[in-house]
Design an enzyme around this catalytic site. Structure first.
Site, PDB file in Angstrom:
ATOM      1  N   GLU A 126      -6.316   6.818  -1.055  1.00 29.55           N
ATOM      2  CA  GLU A 126      -6.356   5.646  -0.317  1.00 29.55           C
ATOM      3  C   GLU A 126      -6.970   4.586  -0.884  1.00 29.55           C
ATOM      4  O   GLU A 126      -6.551   3.250  -0.677  1.00 29.55           O
ATOM      5  CB  GLU A 126      -6.973   5.901   1.049  1.00 29.55           C
ATOM      6  CG  GLU A 126      -6.225   7.041   2.050  1.00 29.55           C
ATOM      7  CD  GLU A 126      -4.607   6.412   1.937  1.00 29.55           C
ATOM      8  OE1 GLU A 126      -4.607   5.186   2.431  1.00 29.55           O
ATOM      9  OE2 GLU A 126      -3.779   7.383   1.940  1.00 29.55           O
ATOM     10  N   HIS A 151       1.812   4.447  -2.963  1.00 31.47           N
ATOM     11  CA  HIS A 151       2.118   5.927  -2.900  1.00 31.47           C
ATOM     12  C   HIS A 151       3.229   6.464  -3.444  1.00 31.47           C
ATOM     13  O   HIS A 151       3.459   7.417  -4.184  1.00 31.47           O
ATOM     14  CB  HIS A 151       1.856   6.525  -1.564  1.00 31.47           C
ATOM     15  CG  HIS A 151       0.436   6.122  -0.757  1.00 31.47           C
ATOM     16  ND1 HIS A 151      -0.598   6.732  -1.225  1.00 31.47           N
ATOM     17  CD2 HIS A 151       0.056   5.550   0.360  1.00 31.47           C
ATOM     18  CE1 HIS A 151      -1.741   6.291  -0.551  1.00 31.47           C
ATOM     19  NE2 HIS A 151      -1.318   6.043   0.340  1.00 31.47           N
ATOM     20  N   HIS A 192       0.933  -1.264  -0.089  1.00 30.35           N
ATOM     21  CA  HIS A 192       0.098   0.030  -0.169  1.00 30.35           C
ATOM     22  C   HIS A 192       1.018   1.386   0.067  1.00 30.35           C
ATOM     23  O   HIS A 192       0.687   2.318  -0.742  1.00 30.35           O
ATOM     24  CB  HIS A 192      -0.953  -0.063   1.203  1.00 30.35           C
ATOM     25  CG  HIS A 192      -1.736   1.116   1.489  1.00 30.35           C
ATOM     26  ND1 HIS A 192      -3.014   1.197   1.095  1.00 30.35           N
ATOM     27  CD2 HIS A 192      -1.452   2.314   1.972  1.00 30.35           C
ATOM     28  CE1 HIS A 192      -3.736   2.391   1.337  1.00 30.35           C
ATOM     29  NE2 HIS A 192      -2.567   3.295   1.968  1.00 30.35           N
ATOM     30  N   GLU A 193       1.943   1.416   0.862  1.00 26.32           N
ATOM     31  CA  GLU A 193       2.757   2.539   0.847  1.00 26.32           C
ATOM     32  C   GLU A 193       3.711   2.796  -0.180  1.00 26.32           C
ATOM     33  O   GLU A 193       3.890   3.673  -0.752  1.00 26.32           O
ATOM     34  CB  GLU A 193       3.631   2.200   2.217  1.00 26.32           C
ATOM     35  CG  GLU A 193       2.908   2.373   3.481  1.00 26.32           C
ATOM     36  CD  GLU A 193       2.046   3.582   3.726  1.00 26.32           C
ATOM     37  OE1 GLU A 193       2.203   4.560   3.181  1.00 26.32           O
ATOM     38  OE2 GLU A 193       0.788   3.145   4.097  1.00 26.32           O
TER      39      GLU A 193
END
Length: 634
Positions: free
Chosen positions: A256, A180, A176-177
């Site tokens: 998100e 980004h 997930h990070e």
């Protein structure tokens, strides 16, 4: 939505952020101007005794213009100051929140598991390994990625996440990070921090003014003026806080959802990211941090505070249901009992997962699907990276993480296989860096000799963050020696070019994070000559014979609209020509970068046989374009 579309959307989000920031600033200016008018109104009788009405209006207008300009200047300078302060990289944000940098060889098994997961995903994605931090005093399940570019990125994870998440769930959070990182959200988040700092600084100023004037008497007119101005600044600060949370809500929520979806595609396991979100839902304290997370709330994996109005994250159950549509909130109590049983067996399961990943087979290079995996590599890439890391000798991994050995590891990878040339290169290293460095290079050469071709680049990518810790003069010296080593035998190999280009690019990006990695505005049509130069180099180095090379070049050009490039019969000083082309191609827009990568893959895969030289050159080109290429085997 692929990597290039995400980049384009991030650029549009930046413009949206700028618009919202200007709206917030105008609202603050209006509040302060109104407060000044109120204060002046209370003194109007005294003033009008000496000024005519027309003169009074002119004076008011000039004063309001001056106040407005002063307000804009304070906000602008505060925002610029905060962004400049964050220029040192994502590690600055992690340290401000109490994060501790992870050592290269952690003794804590949970720390080692975190390092393994981060390195696997970085190598699978084709980006430098970011700095890794742990927020040891935070028991909530949370994480964030910060920085302007992958070269200065940092990933931070709370202690609660390390202790409460399984390995696969931790992979989901890190994936997930990394989403980004790939999609331009980090740069957007840093700018958002700067913007919010600028519009909130007035609240701090107002609060301090009120604190220092709390004993002012009501009959003291000058004291009351100061109190009124302090109160006005406080109100303006709350207006700024309102707009700041609105901006974070407007910008962050959809990003998100996208990062959650990318994590699912990354790991091929909805249960990984879904499990982490469910554990946040069932654990007391959820994802909240004990430190003030107002400024960084939009960067976190989960909500940093219990805030409902203008929350920077979508509702937790909404995120869970997007990943697991059949999940019901009533299942949380059953899940809590299962989580407690699962935590009791976490150590055993983590060891089993490590063993399974170590036995995983490498993923093959797939030109047809690799564009779709840029920025979101599949599970096969992660398992390939895990298997590759497990096969690396421990001494090489330790050298890659050691500031005292990383330089020598880089240099050893560039030594020529010809004994005569390699001895000349070693003499050069001894004269430039000293005899101790030369001996270390010899030791590293022996270890590197046992590696397969596809293992050379990942071990060097692991060392990139380490060389950033050395002084600027040391980094300059390394680049100088690398250039001289390549010139010893009078020719530059694709691998030598790749290593030199990667190091130069990485160090420049790390030193200039605000300028690095920006998406440009040039279309593919405007850089036709540079595109031809790149495809020609790939075709010449990847195909034996001029006819096959020309066919491969034409195959790449045919994927581009309105192409009119001519295949050069021979290449002279190809490395210098490629450098010049890449410097201009870094200004391509996202669509142009996608088209160029597609043309490169068509060139590379034309003869159905992908050579290491082709992969190495393609990686060098993609690094210059700030396009992360997933790991591949040859």
């Amino acid at each position: 939505m692929n990597f290039f579309e995400h980049q384009d959307q991030a650029r549009r989000n930046t413009r949206w952020l700028l618009f919202l920031f200007l709206m917030a600033v105008l609202a603050i200016v209006a509040v302060i101007d109104f407060a000044v008018l109120v204060v002046l109104g209370s003194h109007q009788v005294d003033v009008t005794q000496t000024l005519q009405l027309s003169d009074l209006l002119v004076a008011y207008r000039r004063l309001l213009i001056g106040v407005s300009c002063a307000t804009l200047l304070v906000i602008g300078m505060a925002s610029a100051y905060r962004i400049i302060l964050l220029k040192t990289g994502g590690g600055q944000v992690a340290e401000e929140l109490g994060g501790t940098a992870l050592p290269s060889s952690p003794e804590d098994p949970l720390h080692q598991r975190l390092r393994n997961v981060v390195e696997e995903i970085a190598l699978a994605s084709g980006v430098p390994v970011p700095e890794i931090y742990v927020l040891e005093h935070e028991q909530g399940i949370n994480a964030f990625a910060a920085g302007f570019t992958p070269a200065d990125a940092a990933v931070a994870v709370t202690r609660g996440a390390l202790e409460k998440l399984s390995r696969s769930e931790l992979q989901g959070v890190i994936a997930h990070e990394f989403s980004h990182v790939f999609n331009g959200d980090m740069r957007l988040n840093i700018r958002l921090m700067g913007a919010l700092f600028g519009i909130l600084v007035l609240a701090v100023a107002g609060r301090r003014i009120l604190f220092h004037t709390r004993y002012a008497r009501s009959r003291n007119k000058e004291g009351m003026v100061i109190v009124l101005l302090g109160a006005a600044l406080m109100v303006a600060g709350y207006v700024g806080l309102f707009f700041g949370r609105w901006i974070k809500s407007a910008v962050s929520r959809q990003r998100e959802y996208l990062a959650d979806a990318s994590a699912v595609q990354f790991t091929r396991d909805p249960g990984s990211i879904g499990g982490a979100l469910k554990k946040i839902a069932v654990h007391t304290g959820q994802s909240y941090l004990t430190v003030d997370s107002e400024e960084v709330g939009h960067m976190l994996f989960g909500a940093g505070t219990n805030q409902r109005l203008f929350a920077s994250h979508p509702p937790l159950m909404n995120r869970i249901k997007r990943i697991d549509p059949g999940f019901k909130e009533s299942q949380l109590s059953d899940l809590l009992r299962e989580v407690r049983r699962e935590e009791a067996r976490s150590a055993e399961r983590a060891e089993r997962a490590e063993a399974n990943q170590a036995r995983a087979t490498s993923a093959a290079f797939d030109p047809a699907g690799i564009v779709d995996e840029i920025g979101q590599p599949g599970w096969e890439r992660i398992t390939a990276a895990a298997a590759l890391m497990a096969a690396l000798p421990d001494r090489l991994r330790q050298a890659a993480h050691s500031p005292n050995w990383a330089f020598e590891l880089m240099l050893a990878s560039l030594l020529d296989r010809d004994t005569t040339s390699s001895e000349e290169q070693l003499l050069l290293i001894a004269s430039e860096l000293g005899a101790e460095s030369e001996q270390r290079v010899r030791q590293m050469r022996e270890l590197l000799g046992s590696l397969d071709a596809q293992q050379r680049l990942p071990i060097l990518e692991m060392a990139l963050p380490t060389i950033k810790k050395r002084s600027k003069s040391d980094q300059t010296q390394l680049l100088k020696v690398i250039t001289q080593i390549g010139a010893v035998d009078g020719k530059i190999s694709p691998f030598e070019y790749l290593v030199a280009r990667l190091i130069r690019q990485y160090l420049w990006d790390a030193a200039n994070p605000r300028r690095a990695g920006r998406t440009g505005r040039l279309s593919i049509h405007s850089v036709n000559a540079e595109v031809c130069a790149v495809l020609a180099v790939l075709a010449h180095h990847g195909h034996s014979g001029d006819q096959l090379a020309e066919e491969a070049f034409n195959a790449g050009m045919e994927t581009l609209p309105d192409n009119d490039g001519q295949f050069p019969a021979e290449l002279t000083d190809w490395d210098q020509g490629l450098d010049a082309a890449l410097d201009r191609l870094d200004d391509l827009n996202p669509k142009g970068r996608e088209q160029l990568v597609g043309a490169m893959l068509a060139t590379v895969s034309h003869d159905d046989s992908v050579r290491p030289e082709e992969i190495e050159l393609a990686r060098a080109v993609c690094a210059a374009l700030h396009v992360p290429v997933p790991i591949a085997s040859h």
